[in-house]
Design a protein around this motif. Structure first.
Motif, PDB file in Angstrom:
ATOM      1  N   LYS A 114       1.690  24.248  12.586  1.00 24.86           N
ATOM      2  CA  LYS A 114       2.707  23.390  11.568  1.00 24.86           C
ATOM      3  C   LYS A 114       3.647  24.003  10.896  1.00 24.86           C
ATOM      4  O   LYS A 114       3.139  25.109  10.402  1.00 24.86           O
ATOM      5  CB  LYS A 114       1.535  22.777  10.490  1.00 24.86           C
TER       6      LYS A 114
ATOM      7  N   MET B  67       5.464  25.012   8.011  1.00 24.73           N
ATOM      8  CA  MET B  67       4.996  24.930   6.654  1.00 24.73           C
ATOM      9  C   MET B  67       6.242  24.708   5.715  1.00 24.73           C
ATOM     10  O   MET B  67       6.300  24.300   4.594  1.00 24.73           O
ATOM     11  CB  MET B  67       4.080  26.079   6.131  1.00 24.73           C
TER      12      MET B  67
ATOM     13  N   LYS C 280       6.344  18.983   7.536  1.00 27.18           N
ATOM     14  CA  LYS C 280       5.300  19.922   8.132  1.00 27.18           C
ATOM     15  C   LYS C 280       5.016  19.458   9.494  1.00 27.18           C
ATOM     16  O   LYS C 280       3.980  19.024  10.061  1.00 27.18           O
ATOM     17  CB  LYS C 280       4.012  20.043   7.518  1.00 27.18           C
TER      18      LYS C 280
ATOM     19  N   ARG D 199       1.157  28.808  10.590  1.00 28.84           N
ATOM     20  CA  ARG D 199      -0.602  28.473  10.361  1.00 28.84           C
ATOM     21  C   ARG D 199      -1.046  27.999  11.634  1.00 28.84           C
ATOM     22  O   ARG D 199      -1.595  26.793  11.991  1.00 28.84           O
ATOM     23  CB  ARG D 199      -0.763  27.285   9.566  1.00 28.84           C
TER      24      ARG D 199
ATOM     25  N   GLU E 177       4.245  19.098  13.491  1.00 31.28           N
ATOM     26  CA  GLU E 177       3.571  19.958  14.261  1.00 31.28           C
ATOM     27  C   GLU E 177       4.115  20.472  15.534  1.00 31.28           C
ATOM     28  O   GLU E 177       4.805  19.597  16.219  1.00 31.28           O
ATOM     29  CB  GLU E 177       1.934  18.997  14.749  1.00 31.28           C
TER      30      GLU E 177
END
Length: 404
Positions: free
Chosen positions: A166, A168, A173, A141, A175
């Motif tokens: 991130k 997923m 999650k 994402r 970063e």
């Protein structure tokens, strides 16, 4: 008393950078701002213009006027005309921010054979290139921020960017942040892009396949959590192995006189204000980090600060009950940041400040005087007051001039 901080009097403030059509968003994790609509983007499609075989520049007309016109059109790199170079730059400024959204990039601007390379990925066709983009969208994402586009070679453009992702598939999650350059090659025959090579700021070996690049990815997947409390918004403009360059949005602080960078003198004054010791007895929500700032070159003029919630307005905040406390608006700006953890002893922080300045100077950046220590301990815990080992990251800031 509420005041607004002078642009040159606080650590995180710099004179605003020159206006640019590729201005950076200062939001931390939003989607890139909307750019031209799909119909308008179609008007920005590249028009292929024939060039002589091998990319040689066509002979100039014998007419003096034509010669002068061609001279004016050429840029310093040769190859692309000034008009073509600018058209390609404008196209990328409009097209690349759609890299990971539902609009997508305009594939008609690329050759069927596109050489794509980054430190851990490679493809040699437009279909492979687009497949890689779709895979990243599914797994990470991404948010993509384009900072600058310019010509860097006869048939070459270079972009500077930030990508925030991130992962997923992991429960926490994590970063991941990458910043760097993309070198975009142009086919002189049809003025379409035929190569795209990414260089990451965070590693030295950018060749495919780079184990250094793979390790950089894995390091960012670790479980790492700071207190779930509001914090100032920023965008990372450059992330290296040793520091980050961040662009901060404006924020408000409550401030009192401190004693040293790692000290807690004045902490009761600023926390007292948010706990209700103000003109209206209003209790204000906690934020992170707690800042201690040294604004002089000897690091002796120190203040302690707590950031106020982002939804607050300077004029509507209750007045402090004591002259020892002031309210300020920090207008935002650019700072170099070195992250570390452990017990923030004064000698450790001073060494970190020295190391950061050395690294910035080595990379050609110009640090300004003073620094700022950010402690991400939840201010409600006794560990901050007792100066114990920090559970969360400490961050050292140095104001810096940075050109995108």
């Amino acid at each position: 008393m509420a005041t607004t901080t002078s642009l040159r009097s606080r650590l995180l403030i710099l004179p605003p950078p020159p206006a640019s059509p590729a201005a950076v968003s200062l939001r931390l994790r939003p989607r890139a701002a909307a750019l031209p609509s799909s119909s308008r983007r179609r008007n920005l499609r590249l028009t292929a213009r024939a060039a002589p075989p091998g990319g040689a520049v066509a002979p100039a007309s014998s007419a003096p006027a034509a010669e002068e016109e061609e001279k004016e059109e050429k840029v310093g790199f040769g190859g692309l005309s000034a008009a073509d170079a600018e058209r390609l730059c404008e196209f990328l400024r409009a097209d690349l921010p759609h890299l990971f959204d539902d609009v997508g990039i305009d594939r008609s601007a690329y050759d069927d054979r596109v050489r794509f390379r980054d430190p851990i990925t490679r493809h040699d066709t437009i279909d492979g290139y687009l497949f890689n983009i779709r895979l990243l969208k599914q797994l990470f994402r991404p948010d993509f921020y384009l900072h600058a586009v310019k010509q860097t070679g006869p048939y070459e453009l270079t972009t500077r960017w930030t990508m925030v992702m991130k992962f997923m598939l992991l429960p926490w999650k994590p970063e991941l942040v990458f910043t760097g350059l993309s070198i975009m090659g142009v086919n002189p025959q049809n003025l379409k892009f035929n190569s795209h090579v990414d260089l990451w700021d965070s590693i030295q070996n950018n060749e495919y396949f780079s184990f250094e690049g793979l390790w950089d990815v894995f390091k960012q997947l670790r479980i790492y959590k700071t207190p779930d409390i509001e914090t100032p918004k920023y965008l990372i403009l450059k992330r290296t192995a040793h520091y980050e360059v961040r662009s901060y949005a404006p924020f408000l602080i409550v401030e009192a006189k401190g004693d040293k960078l790692t000290g807690s003198s004045g902490f009761n004054n600023v926390t007292g204000y948010i706990f209700g010791k103000n003109a209206s007895s209003e209790k204000i929500p906690m934020t992170t980090p707690v800042f201690t700032q040294a604004s002089d070159d000897t690091l002796s003029d120190v203040s302690i600060q707590i950031v106020l919630p982002m939804n607050k307005d300077l004029n509507s905040l209750p007045a402090p009950n004591t002259e020892a406390v002031t309210l300020r608006k920090v207008e935002g700006g650019i700072a170099a940041v070195k992250k570390f953890s452990g017990r923030p002893k004064e000698e450790i922080v001073l060494q970190k400040e020295k190391d950061l300045r050395s690294q910035l100077l080595k990379d050609g950046l110009k640090p300004q005087q003073g620094c700022l220590l950010a402690r991400y301990n939840d201010p409600r815990t006794k560990s901050f007051l007792m100066d114990k080992s920090c559970r969360w990251a400490d961050v050292l800031y140095v104001n810096v001039n940075f050109e995108r």
